[in-house]
Each structure stands twice: as structure tokens, then as C-alpha cells.
Design a protein around this motif. Structure first.
Motif, PDB file in Angstrom:
ATOM      1  N   PHE A 184       0.844  -1.195   0.000  1.00 51.67           N
ATOM      2  CA  PHE A 184       0.000   0.000   0.000  1.00 51.67           C
ATOM      3  C   PHE A 184       0.879   1.245   0.000  1.00 51.67           C
ATOM      4  O   PHE A 184       1.798   1.378   0.805  1.00 51.67           O
ATOM      5  CB  PHE A 184      -0.902  -0.027   1.237  1.00 51.67           C
ATOM      6  CG  PHE A 184      -1.813   1.156   1.376  1.00 51.67           C
ATOM      7  CD1 PHE A 184      -2.597   1.590   0.319  1.00 51.67           C
ATOM      8  CD2 PHE A 184      -1.904   1.835   2.590  1.00 51.67           C
ATOM      9  CE1 PHE A 184      -3.447   2.676   0.450  1.00 51.67           C
ATOM     10  CE2 PHE A 184      -2.751   2.919   2.736  1.00 51.67           C
ATOM     11  CZ  PHE A 184      -3.518   3.348   1.669  1.00 51.67           C
ATOM     12  N   THR A 185       0.618   2.155  -0.928  1.00 49.09           N
ATOM     13  CA  THR A 185       1.451   3.356  -1.051  1.00 49.09           C
ATOM     14  C   THR A 185       1.071   4.442  -0.043  1.00 49.09           C
ATOM     15  O   THR A 185       1.800   5.416   0.111  1.00 49.09           O
ATOM     16  CB  THR A 185       1.316   3.959  -2.455  1.00 49.09           C
ATOM     17  OG1 THR A 185      -0.044   4.390  -2.639  1.00 49.09           O
ATOM     18  CG2 THR A 185       1.686   2.949  -3.533  1.00 49.09           C
ATOM     19  N   GLY A 186      -0.072   4.271   0.593  1.00 50.65           N
ATOM     20  CA  GLY A 186      -0.589   5.318   1.471  1.00 50.65           C
ATOM     21  C   GLY A 186      -1.638   6.171   0.794  1.00 50.65           C
ATOM     22  O   GLY A 186      -2.329   6.959   1.445  1.00 50.65           O
ATOM     23  N   THR A 187      -1.778   6.010  -0.514  1.00 47.75           N
ATOM     24  CA  THR A 187      -2.735   6.818  -1.271  1.00 47.75           C
ATOM     25  C   THR A 187      -4.045   6.056  -1.492  1.00 47.75           C
ATOM     26  O   THR A 187      -4.034   4.901  -1.904  1.00 47.75           O
ATOM     27  CB  THR A 187      -2.150   7.216  -2.643  1.00 47.75           C
ATOM     28  OG1 THR A 187      -1.024   8.081  -2.433  1.00 47.75           O
ATOM     29  CG2 THR A 187      -3.178   7.955  -3.485  1.00 47.75           C
ATOM     30  N   THR A 188      -5.153   6.747  -1.213  1.00 51.77           N
ATOM     31  CA  THR A 188      -6.473   6.222  -1.517  1.00 51.77           C
ATOM     32  C   THR A 188      -7.120   7.167  -2.519  1.00 51.77           C
ATOM     33  O   THR A 188      -7.011   8.394  -2.397  1.00 51.77           O
ATOM     34  CB  THR A 188      -7.345   6.128  -0.249  1.00 51.77           C
ATOM     35  OG1 THR A 188      -6.667   5.319   0.720  1.00 51.77           O
ATOM     36  CG2 THR A 188      -8.688   5.498  -0.560  1.00 51.77           C
ATOM     37  N   ILE A 189      -7.777   6.584  -3.523  1.00 52.17           N
ATOM     38  CA  ILE A 189      -8.412   7.366  -4.585  1.00 52.17           C
ATOM     39  C   ILE A 189      -9.915   7.149  -4.529  1.00 52.17           C
ATOM     40  O   ILE A 189     -10.371   6.016  -4.342  1.00 52.17           O
ATOM     41  CB  ILE A 189      -7.889   6.949  -5.976  1.00 52.17           C
ATOM     42  CG1 ILE A 189      -6.352   6.989  -6.018  1.00 52.17           C
ATOM     43  CG2 ILE A 189      -8.469   7.828  -7.068  1.00 52.17           C
ATOM     44  CD1 ILE A 189      -5.724   5.645  -6.178  1.00 52.17           C
ATOM     45  N   TRP A 190     -10.660   8.236  -4.684  1.00 55.21           N
ATOM     46  CA  TRP A 190     -12.131   8.145  -4.775  1.00 55.21           C
ATOM     47  C   TRP A 190     -12.558   8.755  -6.096  1.00 55.21           C
ATOM     48  O   TRP A 190     -12.164   9.880  -6.422  1.00 55.21           O
ATOM     49  CB  TRP A 190     -12.791   8.885  -3.616  1.00 55.21           C
ATOM     50  CG  TRP A 190     -12.422   8.309  -2.275  1.00 55.21           C
ATOM     51  CD1 TRP A 190     -12.979   7.222  -1.666  1.00 55.21           C
ATOM     52  CD2 TRP A 190     -11.409   8.796  -1.386  1.00 55.21           C
ATOM     53  NE1 TRP A 190     -12.374   7.007  -0.442  1.00 55.21           N
ATOM     54  CE2 TRP A 190     -11.417   7.958  -0.247  1.00 55.21           C
ATOM     55  CE3 TRP A 190     -10.507   9.862  -1.423  1.00 55.21           C
ATOM     56  CZ2 TRP A 190     -10.546   8.143   0.832  1.00 55.21           C
ATOM     57  CZ3 TRP A 190      -9.637  10.043  -0.366  1.00 55.21           C
ATOM     58  CH2 TRP A 190      -9.665   9.186   0.743  1.00 55.21           C
ATOM     59  N   ARG A 191     -13.356   8.022  -6.860  1.00 55.69           N
ATOM     60  CA  ARG A 191     -13.755   8.474  -8.195  1.00 55.69           C
ATOM     61  C   ARG A 191     -15.264   8.531  -8.314  1.00 55.69           C
ATOM     62  O   ARG A 191     -15.982   7.707  -7.744  1.00 55.69           O
ATOM     63  CB  ARG A 191     -13.196   7.528  -9.263  1.00 55.69           C
ATOM     64  CG  ARG A 191     -11.671   7.478  -9.322  1.00 55.69           C
ATOM     65  CD  ARG A 191     -11.204   6.687 -10.521  1.00 55.69           C
ATOM     66  NE  ARG A 191      -9.766   6.777 -10.707  1.00 55.69           N
ATOM     67  CZ  ARG A 191      -8.906   5.803 -10.438  1.00 55.69           C
ATOM     68  NH1 ARG A 191      -9.347   4.654  -9.969  1.00 55.69           N
ATOM     69  NH2 ARG A 191      -7.624   5.965 -10.637  1.00 55.69           N
TER      70      ARG A 191
ATOM     71  N   VAL B 131     -14.804  -0.210  -4.687  1.00 57.73           N
ATOM     72  CA  VAL B 131     -15.898  -0.504  -3.749  1.00 57.73           C
ATOM     73  C   VAL B 131     -16.676   0.777  -3.430  1.00 57.73           C
ATOM     74  O   VAL B 131     -16.098   1.861  -3.350  1.00 57.73           O
ATOM     75  CB  VAL B 131     -15.362  -1.134  -2.438  1.00 57.73           C
ATOM     76  CG1 VAL B 131     -14.689  -2.460  -2.722  1.00 57.73           C
ATOM     77  CG2 VAL B 131     -14.391  -0.197  -1.728  1.00 57.73           C
ATOM     78  N   PRO B 132     -17.985   0.698  -3.253  1.00 56.88           N
ATOM     79  CA  PRO B 132     -18.779   1.879  -2.894  1.00 56.88           C
ATOM     80  C   PRO B 132     -18.351   2.407  -1.532  1.00 56.88           C
ATOM     81  O   PRO B 132     -17.950   1.648  -0.653  1.00 56.88           O
ATOM     82  CB  PRO B 132     -20.217   1.344  -2.844  1.00 56.88           C
ATOM     83  CG  PRO B 132     -20.191   0.061  -3.592  1.00 56.88           C
ATOM     84  CD  PRO B 132     -18.821  -0.505  -3.405  1.00 56.88           C
ATOM     85  N   VAL B 133     -18.457   3.730  -1.353  1.00 51.59           N
ATOM     86  CA  VAL B 133     -18.075   4.354  -0.087  1.00 51.59           C
ATOM     87  C   VAL B 133     -19.000   5.533   0.180  1.00 51.59           C
ATOM     88  O   VAL B 133     -19.502   6.169  -0.762  1.00 51.59           O
ATOM     89  CB  VAL B 133     -16.584   4.787  -0.123  1.00 51.59           C
ATOM     90  CG1 VAL B 133     -16.345   5.833  -1.190  1.00 51.59           C
ATOM     91  CG2 VAL B 133     -16.089   5.249   1.221  1.00 51.59           C
ATOM     92  N   GLU B 134     -19.245   5.814   1.447  1.00 47.05           N
ATOM     93  CA  GLU B 134     -20.163   6.889   1.834  1.00 47.05           C
ATOM     94  C   GLU B 134     -19.605   8.266   1.456  1.00 47.05           C
ATOM     95  O   GLU B 134     -18.398   8.510   1.555  1.00 47.05           O
ATOM     96  CB  GLU B 134     -20.406   6.849   3.346  1.00 47.05           C
ATOM     97  CG  GLU B 134     -21.163   5.613   3.832  1.00 47.05           C
ATOM     98  CD  GLU B 134     -22.596   5.586   3.342  1.00 47.05           C
ATOM     99  OE1 GLU B 134     -23.180   6.686   3.174  1.00 47.05           O
ATOM    100  OE2 GLU B 134     -23.129   4.487   3.106  1.00 47.05           O
ATOM    101  N   ASN B 135     -20.487   9.162   1.074  1.00 43.29           N
ATOM    102  CA  ASN B 135     -20.080  10.521   0.699  1.00 43.29           C
ATOM    103  C   ASN B 135     -19.341  11.224   1.835  1.00 43.29           C
ATOM    104  O   ASN B 135     -18.331  11.897   1.607  1.00 43.29           O
ATOM    105  CB  ASN B 135     -21.306  11.344   0.299  1.00 43.29           C
ATOM    106  CG  ASN B 135     -21.915  10.861  -1.003  1.00 43.29           C
ATOM    107  OD1 ASN B 135     -22.027   9.668  -1.243  1.00 43.29           O
ATOM    108  ND2 ASN B 135     -22.322  11.799  -1.856  1.00 43.29           N
ATOM    109  N   ALA B 136     -19.851  11.102   3.063  1.00 43.56           N
ATOM    110  CA  ALA B 136     -19.248  11.805   4.203  1.00 43.56           C
ATOM    111  C   ALA B 136     -17.806  11.377   4.422  1.00 43.56           C
ATOM    112  O   ALA B 136     -16.951  12.187   4.798  1.00 43.56           O
ATOM    113  CB  ALA B 136     -20.071  11.556   5.468  1.00 43.56           C
ATOM    114  N   HIS B 137     -17.522  10.100   4.181  1.00 44.71           N
ATOM    115  CA  HIS B 137     -16.160   9.593   4.351  1.00 44.71           C
ATOM    116  C   HIS B 137     -15.206  10.283   3.379  1.00 44.71           C
ATOM    117  O   HIS B 137     -14.097  10.676   3.743  1.00 44.71           O
ATOM    118  CB  HIS B 137     -16.137   8.082   4.135  1.00 44.71           C
ATOM    119  CG  HIS B 137     -14.760   7.487   4.179  1.00 44.71           C
ATOM    120  ND1 HIS B 137     -14.043   7.375   5.348  1.00 44.71           N
ATOM    121  CD2 HIS B 137     -13.965   7.010   3.188  1.00 44.71           C
ATOM    122  CE1 HIS B 137     -12.864   6.827   5.087  1.00 44.71           C
ATOM    123  NE2 HIS B 137     -12.794   6.600   3.769  1.00 44.71           N
ATOM    124  N   VAL B 138     -15.639  10.424   2.127  1.00 53.21           N
ATOM    125  CA  VAL B 138     -14.803  11.086   1.124  1.00 53.21           C
ATOM    126  C   VAL B 138     -14.615  12.559   1.473  1.00 53.21           C
ATOM    127  O   VAL B 138     -13.488  13.073   1.531  1.00 53.21           O
ATOM    128  CB  VAL B 138     -15.418  10.957  -0.280  1.00 53.21           C
ATOM    129  CG1 VAL B 138     -14.561  11.694  -1.315  1.00 53.21           C
ATOM    130  CG2 VAL B 138     -15.575   9.488  -0.671  1.00 53.21           C
TER     131      VAL B 138
END
Length: 417
Positions: free
Chosen positions: A180-187, A247-254
Motif C-alpha cells: 500500500f502506497t498510502g494513497t487512496t483514490i475516490w472516483r 468498492v462503494p463508499v459513503e459521501n461523508a467519508h470522502v
């Protein structure tokens, strides 16, 4: 296709139905005596993600595959900007020269690229719900592939086109490890009409930055607008699930990761409809010394061969170039994998090695600059992370002409044979 008795019959198993796998199948379909089958783990073949960049290098290989004219949807990206996400200051602007001939750079929906490729693949060559479980080296008999559903097949050549989390690579290169690079991407994708009132600059393809995050905005054609947001956290402290991909994720988390941004940017994120975000954990791995294994019966293409986590934003293009070159090498050596795969290695391995070296050099330069700044401010940190052309020629990636590369190798082979 006519059978040529002088050309070896070759059974090819392509693992993965993404752009690399589809392009490999298209290229191999033009080679005599090759029978190729795509094995895809998904029940339905569809792309996960939002947008994809199609530049000169990708157009070149799409043209060679006969797919370029099929991809008709996308948004021109002649102008690219980098902005300070907190202050709104423009940090860099790149105006790409508009050439009188050829296709221009675009940002398109990933699904449109996949549909274009799929339209050139015989549906009978694709098997869905085939998740690879195990591979067995059968020596001169080839490779046995065992799938989760109990299906067992044999192939003379296995093409690992199964991405950065490649089962093919993990099997044939058991000591290889991605981290894991430490980077998370949300699209997300949403209609442009839903956000166009916020800021006219959002209509320009570009990145909005803080020191450890960025938000990317771009049109992708057909009235749709893309958001790709990234946040970095120290991987020594934070971990990520290797399977966290689309994977789906909650808006508030992003939204919680981007509270430092301008109000207009925060509002754009808030306008993503519930269920619209998909999360991707970024992994990367070291450079491989070979892209072939098991006595030239296994070869890697695309992200499985260079686990760079999308560092250059042209991964689909690289994967399709790999598939096309593999087909040319097999055709040249009449499907003799003992000669064709070393040739593939000789052409593509140095290319990826150069990418690894470039990334290491850029990281070293940024680290050195931060040290000279001492205790850099927020704005100084943001400026330091921006990657601009800086006079450095990157045409070896973005204007790469894979057909010319192959012709030069073929000429060299002709002189030495």
C-alpha cells in the motif's frame, strides 16, 4: 484465418478482460495459427472507474489495433492546469500544441474505451466468471490453469493481463510483493450541469492540491464530469485492504478528507449523488528483472508487469502497447515463444525500467527541495509537489509511436539474422 503449416499452433490463455487483455486478443487474432481465449473473473465484463486519458501514444496503438475510429466519445484536453486547492492560485498551466493532423488528447469514460475494444473481439473468445486459482507448470506440455469454479484448461502461453493485483504474477513470481502506497483514490461521475454554476475553472481539466491531497476535475464527454480525488496517509501507520478496488463508499467519508479546500470544491464533492463514489487503494511494487517466466510460457502485460499505481496516467495505453508488441514478436518468430518472449522482454522491459528511474529521480528532487526550504509553509509544500514539464522531454511516453519502435527492432533483427 488460413492455417500455415510452417507456423506453430499456439494456445494462448489471456487472464483478464481489461484494456490490456482485450487489446492482446485483438492483436493475436491477426496472427496465423493462434487460438486465444480471455478468462475474466467478473460475471459481467465492465470497467471500474470513471475517466481515462487518451493521448498520442494511446491513439497510436488504437490505430494499429483497428479500434481508433470506434472510439468516438470524449472531451478534448488541450489545456491542463494545477491549482492551489485552498487559495485558488494557479500554479501551472500547460497548453498542448494543437497539431494540424492526427487525433488530439481527450479524457473519455473508461466504459467507452472498453466498449470500443470489445466491439473488435469475437465474443466466443471471452469466458466470464473464470477466476484463476492456480497455475501449474507442465513443462513441454504447457501450463495448466485451474479456476475457482473447477474449470481446468491447458495453454502453451499464459498472458497475465490481470492488473496490479495479478494472480499470474503472484504465481509465477512468488517472491514479488506489492505494498500500500498510502494513497487512496475516490472516483465519481456526475452531470456537468449539476456543478457548472460553481466555478468556470472547473470546466478546465486540472488538479487542485493541498500538500497531501488533490482533487482532479475533467469533462469526459456526453455531458458528464469526472472527479478523482486522492489523499495520502503514512502507510507505516495506515493500512488498506488489497481488495479495496472500486468498492462503494459513503459521501461523508470522502468529503472528510478535503475540508481544507475552497468552498466551491467542497460543494462539488457534496453534489456527488449518494452511492456515486468508488474507492481504490493504491498499491505499488518493485521493478521486475523479467516480464517472462516458466521457460517462456508466461508473460505479463499492463499493470501486472509494472506495479506503478497509475503514476503516468497512461496505463491502458502501456497495456495495449504490450499486447501489440507481443503479437508482433510472435508473428516475427512464427509463434516460437522461446524466441518471441525474450524479444518482448528486450523491447518492453527497458521502457518500464526508465519509468521507475524517472519516478525515483523526481521523488529525490522533491525531497531535496523540501530540505532546502527548512520549514516549508502550506503553499510552499503545494508548489513543491506539482509535477510540470520543467523542460524535461516526456515525449518518450506521451508521444511514443509503438509502430516505429517495432519497425526499428525488426530492422535490427533483419540485419543480425
Amino acid at each position: 484465418m488460413t492455417v500455415d503449416a510452417s507456423v506453430r499452433q499456439l494456445r494462448v490463455a489471456i487472464i483478464g478482460g481489461g484494456p490490456g487483455g482485450l487489446a492482446t486478443a485483438i492483436a493475436l487474432s491477426k496472427i496465423p495459427n493462434v487460438s486465444a481465449t480471455i478468462y475474466e473473473q467478473a460475471k459481467v465484463l465492465r470497467e471500474v472507474g470513471a475517466g481515462i486519458s487518451i493521448g498520442s501514444n494511446t491513439w497510436n496503438v488504437l490505430q494499429l489495433l483497428g479500434v481508433a475510429d470506434t472510439l468516438t466519445s470524449g472531451h478534448p484536453t488541450w489545456t491542463i492546469v494545477n491549482m492551489n486547492g485552498r487559495s485558488g492560485e494557479e500554479l501551472s498551466r500547460r497548453e498542448k500544441p494543437e497539431l494540424p493532423v492526427g487525433r488530439g488528447p481527450i479524457r473519455a469514460q473508461r466504459t467507452k474505451l472498453q466498449s470500443a475494444l470489445l466491439s473488435h473481439v469475437n465474443p466466443d473468445t471471452i469466458q466470464l466468471s473464470r477466476k484463476l486459482h492456480r497455475m501449474v507448470d507442465k513443462g513441454s506440455e504447457g501450463v495448466e490453469l485451474q479456476f475457482k469454479d473447477g474449470t481446468v484448461v491447458e495453454a502453451d502461453l499464459v498472458v497475465g493481463a490481470d492488473g496490479i493485483r495479478s494472480v499470474v504474477r503472484d504465481t509465477a513470481w512468488p517472491d514479488y510483493e506489492i505494498k500500500f502506497t498510502g494513497t487512496t483514490i475516490w472516483r465519481a461521475l456526475l452531470p456537468w450541469n449539476d456543478v457548472k454554476d460553481l466555478d468556470p475553472r472547473f470546466g478546465i481539466t486540472g488538479w487542485w492540491h493541498t500538500p497531501t491531497t488533490h482533487v482532479y476535475f475533467s469533462h469526459v464527454g456526453e455531458g458528464l464530469w469526472e472527479i478523482a480525488s486522492r489523499a495520502w496517509q503514512d502507510p507505516a501507520i495506515h493500512s488498506a485492504n488489497k481488495k479495496s478496488w472500486g468498492v462503494p463508499v459513503e459521501n461523508a467519508h470522502v468529503e472528510a478528507h478535503f475540508t481544507e479546500y475552497l468552498p466551491e470544491i467542497r460543494e462539488a464533492l457534496a453534489r456527488v449523488p449518494p452511492g456515486g463514489w468508488r474507492e481504490f487503494a493504491a498499491f505499488a511494487g518493485p521493478e521486475l528483472s523479467q516480464l517472462t517466466a516458466w521457460n517462456n510460457k508466461v508473460v505479463l502485460v499492463g499493470d501486472s508487469s509494472h506495479a506503478l499505481s497509475g503514476a503516468f496516467g497512461s496505463g491502458a495505453g502501456f497495456a495495449m502497447e504490450d499486447g501489440w508488441i507481443l503479437a508482433q514478436a510472435l508473428a516475427y518468430w512464427k509463434n516460437d515463444t522461446s524466441k518471441a518472449l525474450p524479444l518482448f522482454d528486450a523491447i518492453r522491459l527497458p521502457y518500464y525500467s526508465r519509468m521507475y528511474a524517472h519516478l525515483a529521480s523526481e521523488a529525490d528532487k522533491r525531497t531535496a527541495k523540501l530540505k532546502t526550504l527548512g520549514n516549508p509553509s502550506f503553499d510552499e509544500q503545494v508548489k513543491n509537489k506539482i509535477i510540470t514539464d520543467g523542460g524535461k522531454d516526456m515525449s518518450w511516453i506521451y508521444q511514443n509511436n509503438i509502430e516505429l519502435v517495432w519497425k526499428e527492432w525488426a530492422e535490427q533483427l533483419g540485419r543480425t539474422s
